[in-house]
Each structure stands twice: as structure tokens, then as C-alpha cells.
Design a protein around this motif. Structure first.
Motif, PDB file in Angstrom:
ATOM      1  N   THR A 132     -30.559 -16.766  14.379  1.00 31.70           N
ATOM      2  CA  THR A 132     -29.233 -17.010  13.807  1.00 31.70           C
ATOM      3  C   THR A 132     -29.086 -18.491  13.486  1.00 31.70           C
ATOM      4  OG1 THR A 132     -28.299 -15.211  15.131  1.00 31.70           O
ATOM      5  CG2 THR A 132     -26.763 -16.784  14.175  1.00 31.70           C
ATOM      6  N   LEU A 133     -28.840 -18.808  12.218  1.00 31.55           N
ATOM      7  CA  LEU A 133     -28.557 -20.177  11.788  1.00 31.55           C
ATOM      8  C   LEU A 133     -27.069 -20.265  11.498  1.00 31.55           C
ATOM      9  CD1 LEU A 133     -31.552 -20.725   9.318  1.00 31.55           C
ATOM     10  CD2 LEU A 133     -31.458 -21.155  11.769  1.00 31.55           C
ATOM     11  N   GLN A 134     -26.362 -21.188  12.166  1.00 34.51           N
ATOM     12  CA  GLN A 134     -24.913 -21.266  12.060  1.00 34.51           C
ATOM     13  C   GLN A 134     -24.513 -22.631  11.520  1.00 34.51           C
ATOM     14  OE1 GLN A 134     -23.018 -19.533  15.343  1.00 34.51           O
ATOM     15  NE2 GLN A 134     -20.937 -19.792  14.561  1.00 34.51           N
ATOM     16  N   ALA A 135     -23.570 -22.616  10.559  1.00 34.60           N
ATOM     17  CA  ALA A 135     -23.116 -23.855   9.933  1.00 34.60           C
ATOM     18  C   ALA A 135     -22.223 -24.640  10.888  1.00 34.60           C
ATOM     19  CB  ALA A 135     -22.378 -23.539   8.645  1.00 34.60           C
ATOM     20  N   ASP A 136     -22.209 -25.961  10.698  1.00 34.68           N
ATOM     21  CA  ASP A 136     -21.390 -26.821  11.561  1.00 34.68           C
ATOM     22  C   ASP A 136     -19.906 -26.698  11.223  1.00 34.68           C
ATOM     23  OD1 ASP A 136     -23.693 -27.750  12.787  1.00 34.68           O
ATOM     24  OD2 ASP A 136     -23.953 -29.354  11.313  1.00 34.68           O
ATOM     25  N   ASN A 137     -19.597 -26.573   9.925  1.00 37.52           N
ATOM     26  CA  ASN A 137     -18.186 -26.478   9.537  1.00 37.52           C
ATOM     27  C   ASN A 137     -17.773 -25.012   9.415  1.00 37.52           C
ATOM     28  OD1 ASN A 137     -18.491 -25.502   6.620  1.00 37.52           O
ATOM     29  ND2 ASN A 137     -19.797 -27.339   6.628  1.00 37.52           N
ATOM     30  N   GLN A 138     -16.485 -24.797   9.355  1.00 34.70           N
ATOM     31  CA  GLN A 138     -15.936 -23.447   9.307  1.00 34.70           C
ATOM     32  C   GLN A 138     -15.334 -23.124   7.929  1.00 34.70           C
ATOM     33  OE1 GLN A 138     -16.141 -21.333  12.030  1.00 34.70           O
ATOM     34  NE2 GLN A 138     -17.358 -22.940  12.972  1.00 34.70           N
ATOM     35  N   GLN A 139     -15.721 -23.876   6.896  1.00 38.98           N
ATOM     36  CA  GLN A 139     -15.091 -23.727   5.597  1.00 38.98           C
ATOM     37  C   GLN A 139     -15.618 -22.521   4.818  1.00 38.98           C
ATOM     38  OE1 GLN A 139     -12.496 -25.617   4.748  1.00 38.98           O
ATOM     39  NE2 GLN A 139     -12.725 -26.540   6.775  1.00 38.98           N
ATOM     40  N   SER A 140     -16.896 -22.186   4.983  1.00 36.48           N
ATOM     41  CA  SER A 140     -17.479 -21.109   4.190  1.00 36.48           C
ATOM     42  C   SER A 140     -16.868 -19.753   4.552  1.00 36.48           C
ATOM     43  CB  SER A 140     -18.995 -21.059   4.400  1.00 36.48           C
ATOM     44  OG  SER A 140     -19.553 -19.982   3.689  1.00 36.48           O
ATOM     45  N   LYS A 141     -16.778 -18.877   3.552  1.00 40.63           N
ATOM     46  CA  LYS A 141     -16.168 -17.556   3.753  1.00 40.63           C
ATOM     47  C   LYS A 141     -17.203 -16.456   3.933  1.00 40.63           C
ATOM     48  CE  LYS A 141     -14.068 -17.937  -0.180  1.00 40.63           C
ATOM     49  NZ  LYS A 141     -13.226 -17.633  -1.360  1.00 40.63           N
ATOM     50  N   TYR A 142     -18.504 -16.795   3.870  1.00 40.86           N
ATOM     51  CA  TYR A 142     -19.522 -15.751   3.776  1.00 40.86           C
ATOM     52  C   TYR A 142     -20.523 -15.812   4.931  1.00 40.86           C
ATOM     53  CZ  TYR A 142     -17.658 -15.672  -0.955  1.00 40.86           C
ATOM     54  OH  TYR A 142     -16.825 -15.604  -2.038  1.00 40.86           O
ATOM     55  N   ILE A 143     -21.073 -14.640   5.259  1.00 42.07           N
ATOM     56  CA  ILE A 143     -22.174 -14.530   6.211  1.00 42.07           C
ATOM     57  C   ILE A 143     -23.288 -13.737   5.530  1.00 42.07           C
ATOM     58  CG2 ILE A 143     -20.778 -14.745   8.290  1.00 42.07           C
ATOM     59  CD1 ILE A 143     -20.728 -11.717   8.512  1.00 42.07           C
ATOM     60  N   VAL A 144     -24.551 -14.070   5.847  1.00 39.98           N
ATOM     61  CA  VAL A 144     -25.700 -13.521   5.130  1.00 39.98           C
ATOM     62  C   VAL A 144     -26.748 -13.034   6.110  1.00 39.98           C
ATOM     63  CG1 VAL A 144     -27.546 -14.011   3.482  1.00 39.98           C
ATOM     64  CG2 VAL A 144     -25.305 -15.082   3.189  1.00 39.98           C
ATOM     65  N   ALA A 145     -27.295 -11.845   5.847  1.00 45.08           N
ATOM     66  CA  ALA A 145     -28.503 -11.362   6.541  1.00 45.08           C
ATOM     67  C   ALA A 145     -29.651 -11.446   5.549  1.00 45.08           C
ATOM     68  CB  ALA A 145     -28.307  -9.935   7.022  1.00 45.08           C
ATOM     69  N   PHE A 146     -30.773 -12.022   5.986  1.00 42.57           N
ATOM     70  CA  PHE A 146     -31.889 -12.317   5.074  1.00 42.57           C
ATOM     71  C   PHE A 146     -33.188 -11.774   5.662  1.00 42.57           C
ATOM     72  CE2 PHE A 146     -34.982 -14.607   2.661  1.00 42.57           C
ATOM     73  CZ  PHE A 146     -34.352 -15.017   1.485  1.00 42.57           C
ATOM     74  N   ARG A 147     -33.910 -10.975   4.887  1.00 46.17           N
ATOM     75  CA  ARG A 147     -35.260 -10.534   5.253  1.00 46.17           C
ATOM     76  C   ARG A 147     -36.237 -11.434   4.519  1.00 46.17           C
ATOM     77  NH1 ARG A 147     -37.577  -7.949   9.169  1.00 46.17           N
ATOM     78  NH2 ARG A 147     -36.401  -6.001   8.934  1.00 46.17           N
ATOM     79  N   ALA A 148     -36.946 -12.296   5.253  1.00 44.63           N
ATOM     80  CA  ALA A 148     -37.802 -13.308   4.625  1.00 44.63           C
ATOM     81  C   ALA A 148     -39.037 -12.696   3.992  1.00 44.63           C
ATOM     82  CB  ALA A 148     -38.189 -14.375   5.645  1.00 44.63           C
ATOM     83  N   VAL A 149     -39.796 -11.898   4.764  1.00 39.99           N
ATOM     84  CA  VAL A 149     -41.020 -11.269   4.252  1.00 39.99           C
ATOM     85  C   VAL A 149     -41.037  -9.822   4.727  1.00 39.99           C
ATOM     86  CG1 VAL A 149     -43.530 -11.296   4.205  1.00 39.99           C
ATOM     87  CG2 VAL A 149     -42.278 -13.455   4.283  1.00 39.99           C
ATOM     88  N   ASP A 150     -40.912  -8.907   3.788  1.00 36.87           N
ATOM     89  CA  ASP A 150     -40.946  -7.481   4.085  1.00 36.87           C
ATOM     90  C   ASP A 150     -42.294  -6.923   3.645  1.00 36.87           C
ATOM     91  OD1 ASP A 150     -40.096  -4.753   4.541  1.00 36.87           O
ATOM     92  OD2 ASP A 150     -39.869  -4.589   2.370  1.00 36.87           O
TER      93      ASP A 150
END
Length: 584
Positions: free
Chosen positions: A376-394
Motif C-alpha cells: 500500500t502506497l499512501q499519499a502524504d496529503n488528503q487532497q486527492s479524491k481517488y484510490i487505485v488498485a494496480f496489477r503491475a505484472v500479470d
């Protein structure tokens, strides 16, 4: 004047031949790499080589667009030489206009040479589908008729099915009755000891040694000349079998996956799900005819780039602030970067490192959840409205892909965002996308009810087609599920008998959307299932997962949630749904 380093090729060092070429205009020294393979003259030495009989040629990265060339299963004779490549900074340079033709020529020559190689071997090939804890694993076995012709014929006939003394015998559906970890597995047992020659038959040769995993031989009764139907497969070198048991074959494809599965834990149920003679000529010719037809198509003139496409979409919404546009551009850029090294041995490690570094710099989303290692990579600020799930290599074989899915966060601006924010209905998806890498690297991006496809050209994704629609006729099917209903009522009634299985779910999804087909997976993550369901719902196809065929009813209850997945045409998915809902 220093020379530029040339990338190496795995295999015999004699495969590389270099010439020096002086370029007076640029006043630099280049090296031209001419690659070919010598004939296999020593049969006994070949038996002791790698069980897969594959020579892996490193990916060739053209400077013009950084799309990877991949060469698998290549057996090149000395009469088939590759086109010359100009090497600079360790990278072969191919002009953009020649890229497609050049790549197709390389692959075509490889398959044709492989066909000549198999024909020159004059050996028999057998294929088996092993079921280990209800998961299917295909293997291909080479039988060495030169050393043990009677043993090879006995094994082949039992794989195909044969009548002996008025009774039918076949390895199909039989179990492996003996399993010795790091030793061998033994199967082929019938109600009595029988061979196609009646009873026992003699030991023919001890020329083949048990010096590696994947060796096939006949079990005996503890003394010589008592061969019958039972056979074993070594899982490690077994030198104490030499001169005691007759080895007559070797697994040339699929052994690594078998070893990986068997080493994980004790397995009580190993079954030969299917078996028969392997027609290498038909299989290779099928590859030769189909490899260019999968995803390649000409781009329209003045094709729009992805960045211009997404900016134009933003202009359609007056309330848009541009945050979503920047996030999507960032995610697609990560896929473009991953395409440069996706087929390297350390691709997953590099991809995750790239995501970590880029996220620290940009932080366009509140959370970036990497499915591959559950990081889980979490941003320092709380301004963004979006969350993303990412599959790097399938995928782990020659078919690989990446994918992402975007949600809006559920918490307020000043409240800490957690992974629980992913527990949403599928209808709340903001956007999704997946990218299939290969000879033609393609991106499918969907938001709202739009589904568009882009092709990587000149290091940039360009619009190929809008409003994708699944073909009405199936050209293949793919499954890793062992089920009598699926086999007898679904697969048996398909218009095609072509099985094209890959462990890359998104590559299979792309084939279903582009070529038409039916895909069935036993266990996939809920995020992967939602991406597939989203794609099928917007391309006039159907999906069945999480107990429903209705996309909006799918719900993420746990981020580690697993589900079955069926994707394809409506008539087949409805039959599958009706069957499984009736037995619940």
C-alpha cells in the motif's frame, strides 16, 4: 575509439558472431550482431540439456518505440540467419517502418525451423494434462525410440487407449499412486500388470540416465525384464535408478510448473486428466498461422494520442478539475514504462520499484494498492479524491499484462483513508484499464460507458478503435477448471476445439474481446474479476463471477477476496450460471 557493449544471448557462446563496421559520417564504431544456431549433431548430449529444449533469446528493444521483441521455442538451423541488427548503446536499432515486418520474419523463421528440428528428431511426442488438486497442468513428453522402441510404443498406446486381450486400457483418468517428495511420482497402475505385448516385456537399454528431473521410465517388480504399464516421472536426479530401470523419455515442456506446485505442500490427488499423441506439426503450424492475427491491425491515419484523447474527454465535462485526467495519464505512463522491461527476469521487481519511485514524486491518488505484493502506497496529503488498485505484472509466461482500477474514496477530506475504502459496489468504479504487452502492445481504457483501445507506436499510445464489441463466434476457449459439466455441456458444444490457456487473465480477456472466445478461471482476485466484468459489460459480452452476471451487483467485501470467473458470449455464460445456481 571505444566499442559499444552488445547485449548477450543465453545459450551457446558460439551463437554470437560479430563484425566491425566503420561509419565515417558519425565517426563511431558499431558492432553488428549476426545470430544463428548450429545443428544439433550429438543426440546423447542433447538429452542431458535443459528439459524444456528451449533457447531463450534476450528481448530485443528497438530504440524507435521500446516495444519488446520476444522469441520463445526457437530452434534455428545454420541456414536460417536473422536479419542484421545495428547495435548502439547495447540496444538493437530497427527502423520504425520495418519493425512489424522484421518481427514477423523472425518469429516465422523460428517456428519453421522448429518444425524442421522436430521432423529431424524422428521421435514420438506425447502430451498429458495433469490434474493436481483440481488444477490442470499440461506437459509434453519426448519418447526416444532409438533407445527403447518397445517401451515407447507401449507408453504411447496406453496414452491413446488400447485394447489388450479384449479389455480397454488407458492412462486417461488414472491416478498417480506413489508420490515421493524430491524423488518421483508413479502412475499407470491397472487392475492387473499388463502391457500391449500381453504381460511383462524385456529391458531394452540403459543408455538414458536418470540425471535430472522429468525423466520417464517404466517401473518393474524389483528385478530386470518385468516392465508393464506402470511408469514414473523423476522429480530430481535419481542415479540409483540407472541400470535398474529403463528410462525412455523426458518431459520437454511444463516440468518447471509441476515441480513448483509439488514443492509447495503434500498433494494427495494427482490425476492424468487427459493424454494422447502430440501432433507437433499441427501445433507449430497453428502457431505459425495465428501469431500475426491476434492483435495486430493497422492504425488509422492521424490517429489521436491517448493524452489528447483523455484531454478531449475532460472538456466534455465542465465540472472536471483535471485531477482525474492527470491520474489516468500517470497510470498509462507507468504501463508504457513497464513495457520496456516486462519480459525481463526481474520484471516484477523493476515494476514495483518504478511504481514506488513515481508515486513518491506525483501522488495523484490517495492510495495506490499494488496487487502483486499487496503493498500500500499512501499519499502524504488528503487532497486527492481517488484510490487505485494496480496489477503491475500479470502472467509468468510469454503473455504478460498490467491493469488498474480507479475508485473514489469514501471518507471525508480530513479523515485518514484506509484499504476499507475499496469495499464498494462495482457500479461505483470511476475507470479501469489494462495493457497487454508483446509484439503489438495494446491498451484498453474504459470510463463510464466508453471502451476504447490504443496501440503503442513510436513510444506513444494512439487510438486504434472506439466502442469495442466482442465477436459473436468463438475462435478459442481457455480454462483451468476441471468440471464434467463444463467439459460435456459447454466445451463439447463450442464451434471451436482450440484450447489457448495462459495464466495471464488480461491477455485472455483481450483475446475474448478481440477474437471471440470463452474463458473460465477457477480463482482470480476480486479486482481482476471486476476489470473483466467491466470490460465485457461494455463490449456486449457477459461475465459470471461472485454469484452474479450483473456487473453492478458485484461487491468487494474483502481486498483479498477470490472468486471464479467466466467470460464470453451470453448464451454460454447463462448456461453456466443456471447450472451452478441450481446446485447451490
Amino acid at each position: 575509439m571505444s566499442k559499444i557493449k552488445v547485449m548477450s544471448v543465453t545459450g551457446n557462446p558460439d551463437l554470437l558472431h560479430f563484425k566491425n563496421l566503420q561509419l565515417t559520417e558519425r565517426k563511431k564504431t558499431y558492432e553488428i550482431q549476426e545470430m544463428h544456431e548450429s545443428e544439433y549433431d550429438h543426440q546423447v548430449k542433447l538429452l542431458k540439456r535443459d528439459a524444456s529444449l528451449r533457447i531463450q533469446i534476450k528481448r530485443l528493444q528497438p530504440l524507435c518505440n521500446q516495444e519488446p521483441f520476444t522469441m520463445d521455442d526457437s530452434f534455428m538451423s545454420k541456414t536460417v540467419k536473422r536479419p542484421l541488427l545495428l547495435i548502439q548503446n547495447g540496444t538493437p536499432t530497427v527502423h520504425a517502418s520495418r519493425r512489424i515486418k522484421f518481427t514477423q520474419t523472425m518469429i516465422s523463421q523460428a517456428y519453421e525451423s522448429q518444425l524442421r528440428f522436430f521432423n529431424s528428431r524422428k521421435n514420438t511426442y506425447v502430451q498429458m494434462m495433469l490434474s493436481i488438486d483440481d488444477q490442470l497442468y499440461p506437459i509434453i513428453i519426448e519418447l526416444f525410440n532409438e533407445f527403447a522402441p518397445k517401451a515407447c510404443e507401449n507408453f504411447t498406446k496406453f496414452c491413446e487407449g488400447v485394447n489388450v486381450e479384449g479389455k480397454f486400457y488407458s492412462y486417461k483418468k488414472s491416478k498417480f499412486t506413489k508420490y515421493k517428495p524430491n524423488g518421483f511420482i508413479q502412475g499407470g497402475q491397472f487392475d492387473k500388470k499388463v502391457s500391449i505385448y500381453g504381460g511383462y516385456f524385456e529391458d531394452e537399454s540403459y543408455a538414458l540416465k536418470h540425471d535430472c528431473e522429468g525423466i520417464i521410465g517404466f517401473a518393474n517388480d524389483g528385478f530386470q525384464h518385468t516392465n508393464h504399464s506402470q511408469f514414473y516421472i523423476t522429480l530430481a536426479p535419481m542415479p540409483f535408478f540407472d541400470y535398474k530401470r529403463v528410462a525412455f523419455g523426458k518431459i520437454i515442456r511444463g516440468m518447471k510448473q509441476i515441480l513448483k506446485v509439488l514443492k509447495q505442500e503434500q498433494h494427495s490427488d494427482i490425476v492424468i486428466y487427459d493424454c494422447g499423441r502430440y501432433d507437433h506439426q499441427a501445433q507449430i503450424k497453428l502457431k505459425l498461422e495465428k501469431f500475426t492475427d491476434d492483435f495486430y491491425s493497422n492504425l488509422p491515419e492521424n490517429a489521436q494520442s491517448f493524452n489528447k484523447f483523455i484531454e478531449a474527454e475532460q472538456l466534455k465535462h465542465n465540472e472536471a478539475s483535471g485531477d482525474f485526467t492527470q491520474l489516468v495519464k500517470y497510470l498509462v505512463e507507468q504501463m508504457r514504462i513497464i513495457s520496456k522491461f516486462v519480459y525481463s527476469l526481474t520484471s516484477l521487481k523493476k515494476a514495483i520499484q518504478q511504481l514506488n519511485e513515481s508515486f513518491l514524486k506525483t501522488q495523484y491518488c490517495q492510495i495506490l494498492y499494488i496487487l502483486d505484493n499487496q503493498q500500500t502506497l499512501q499519499a502524504d496529503n488528503q487532497q486527492s479524491k481517488y484510490i487505485v488498485a494496480f496489477r503491475a505484472v500479470d502472467g509468468t509466461d510469454s503473455c504478460r499484462a498490467s491493469a488498474f482500477i480507479i475508485f473514489k474514496k469514501q471518507t471525508t477530506m480530513f479523515k485518514q483513508v484506509t484499504l476499507n475504502d475499496f469495499k464498494q459496489q462495482a457500479e461505483q468504479i470511476v475507470s479501469m484499464g489494462y495493457c497487454v504487452y508483446g509484439q503489438t502492445t495494446q491498451l484498453v481504457f474504459g470510463t463510464g460507458y466508453n471502451l476504447s483501445m490504443f496501440t503503442l507506436q513510436n513510444n506513444e499510445f494512439k487510438l486504434q478503435q472506439q466502442e469495442l464489441q466482442i465477436p459473436k463466434k468463438e475462435t478459442f476457449y481457455s480454462t483451468n477448471i476441471k468440471d464434467d459439466f463444463l467439459q460435456n455441456k459447454i466445451i463439447a458444444n463450442l464451434s471451436t476445439k482450440v484450447l489457448r490457456y495462459t495464466d495471464s487473465i488480461f491477455t485472455t480477456l483481450h483475446r475474448v474481446v478481440r477474437l471471440g472466445g470463452l474463458a473460465m478461471y477457477k480463482e482470480v482476485s476480486i479486482f481482476e474479476a471486476i476489470i473483466c466484468a467491466f470490460t465485457l459489460a461494455r463490449s456486449w459480452g457477459w461475465s459470471f463471477c461472485d454469484g452474479t452476471t450483473t456487473f453492478n451487483q458485484i461487491r468487494i467485501r474483502d481486498i483479498n477476496q477470490l472468486t471464479y470467473l467466466y467470460i464470453g458470449q451470453q448464451k454460454w455464460i447463462q448456461k453456466i450460471e443456471n447450472h451452478f445456481l441450481s446446485i447451490v
